[in-house]
Design a protein around this motif. Structure first.
Motif, mmCIF file in Angstrom:
data_model
loop_
_atom_site.group_PDB
_atom_site.id
_atom_site.type_symbol
_atom_site.label_atom_id
_atom_site.label_comp_id
_atom_site.label_asym_id
_atom_site.label_seq_id
_atom_site.Cartn_x
_atom_site.Cartn_y
_atom_site.Cartn_z
ATOM 1 N N ASP A 34 3.001 22.222 -12.070
ATOM 2 C CA ASP A 34 2.010 22.377 -10.998
ATOM 3 C C ASP A 34 2.164 21.269 -9.965
ATOM 4 O OD1 ASP A 34 0.963 24.538 -12.350
ATOM 5 O OD2 ASP A 34 -0.670 23.385 -13.271
ATOM 6 N N ASP A 35 2.007 21.654 -8.678
ATOM 7 C CA ASP A 35 2.001 20.664 -7.595
ATOM 8 C C ASP A 35 0.654 19.970 -7.563
ATOM 9 O OD1 ASP A 35 4.556 21.177 -6.752
ATOM 10 O OD2 ASP A 35 3.953 22.677 -5.261
ATOM 11 N N LEU A 36 0.657 18.707 -7.165
ATOM 12 C CA LEU A 36 -0.585 17.959 -7.024
ATOM 13 C C LEU A 36 -0.394 16.866 -5.994
ATOM 14 C CD1 LEU A 36 -0.358 15.055 -9.006
ATOM 15 C CD2 LEU A 36 -0.027 16.926 -10.584
ATOM 16 N N ILE A 37 -1.492 16.290 -5.567
ATOM 17 C CA ILE A 37 -1.442 15.204 -4.598
ATOM 18 C C ILE A 37 -1.756 13.904 -5.327
ATOM 19 C CG2 ILE A 37 -2.485 14.215 -2.512
ATOM 20 C CD1 ILE A 37 -0.851 16.677 -1.925
ATOM 21 N N LEU A 38 -0.838 12.950 -5.243
ATOM 22 C CA LEU A 38 -1.055 11.628 -5.825
ATOM 23 C C LEU A 38 -1.799 10.790 -4.800
ATOM 24 C CD1 LEU A 38 2.510 11.154 -7.326
ATOM 25 C CD2 LEU A 38 0.425 11.726 -8.558
ATOM 26 N N GLU A 39 -2.882 10.175 -5.226
ATOM 27 C CA GLU A 39 -3.732 9.414 -4.313
ATOM 28 C C GLU A 39 -3.040 8.147 -3.828
ATOM 29 O OE1 GLU A 39 -7.502 8.688 -6.124
ATOM 30 O OE2 GLU A 39 -7.791 10.800 -6.635
ATOM 31 N N ASP B 199 0.847 -1.193 0.000
ATOM 32 C CA ASP B 199 0.000 0.000 0.000
ATOM 33 C C ASP B 199 0.881 1.240 0.000
ATOM 34 O OD1 ASP B 199 -2.513 -1.313 0.086
ATOM 35 O OD2 ASP B 199 -2.198 -1.727 2.213
ATOM 36 N N LYS B 200 0.608 2.137 -0.937
ATOM 37 C CA LYS B 200 1.325 3.402 -1.026
ATOM 38 C C LYS B 200 0.448 4.509 -0.456
ATOM 39 C CE LYS B 200 5.083 2.465 -3.448
ATOM 40 N NZ LYS B 200 6.396 2.887 -3.058
ATOM 41 N N LYS B 201 1.027 5.365 0.352
ATOM 42 C CA LYS B 201 0.290 6.481 0.950
ATOM 43 C C LYS B 201 0.164 7.612 -0.074
ATOM 44 C CE LYS B 201 1.963 5.495 5.563
ATOM 45 N NZ LYS B 201 2.755 5.981 6.692
#
Length: 94
Positions: free
Chosen positions: A70-75, A57-59
């Motif tokens: 652009d910065d983003l959040i990887l799920e 599992d990856k956080k």
């Protein structure tokens, strides 16, 4: 050469003269289905003399779009990992 599912089925068919092409296909498909189901359920898949497949599992983490910057959040996500057995490593490395 690539070892595809079709090549694998053909090899099983040629190696076992008592199997029909359809039976060889079903055998390979069954093995792959069992392996997928085990991994989907979070179990480890250990093939003696070959290696071990497992789920990790990856956080969620911060990332960046390389095109725009652009910065983003990887799920969060689940990935399949493979660790080869010592025997396989030794054979591959000569």
């Amino acid at each position: 050469m690539k070892l595809t599912k079709a090549v694998l089925i053909e090899a099983v068919y040629r190696k076992h003269e008592n199997l029909t092409q359809r039976q060889a296909t079903e055998a390979v498909e069954s093995l792959l289905r069992l392996a997928k189901d085990a991994l989907i359920d979070g179990n480890k898949l250990l093939l003696s003399g070959f290696g071990k497949f497992s789920i990790q599992d990856k956080k969620p983490r911060r990332g960046r779009n390389p095109q725009t910057g652009d910065d983003l959040i990887l799920e969060s996500r689940r990935i399949v990992t493979f660790k080869s057995s010592g025997k396989l490593r030794k054979i591959v490395n000569g």
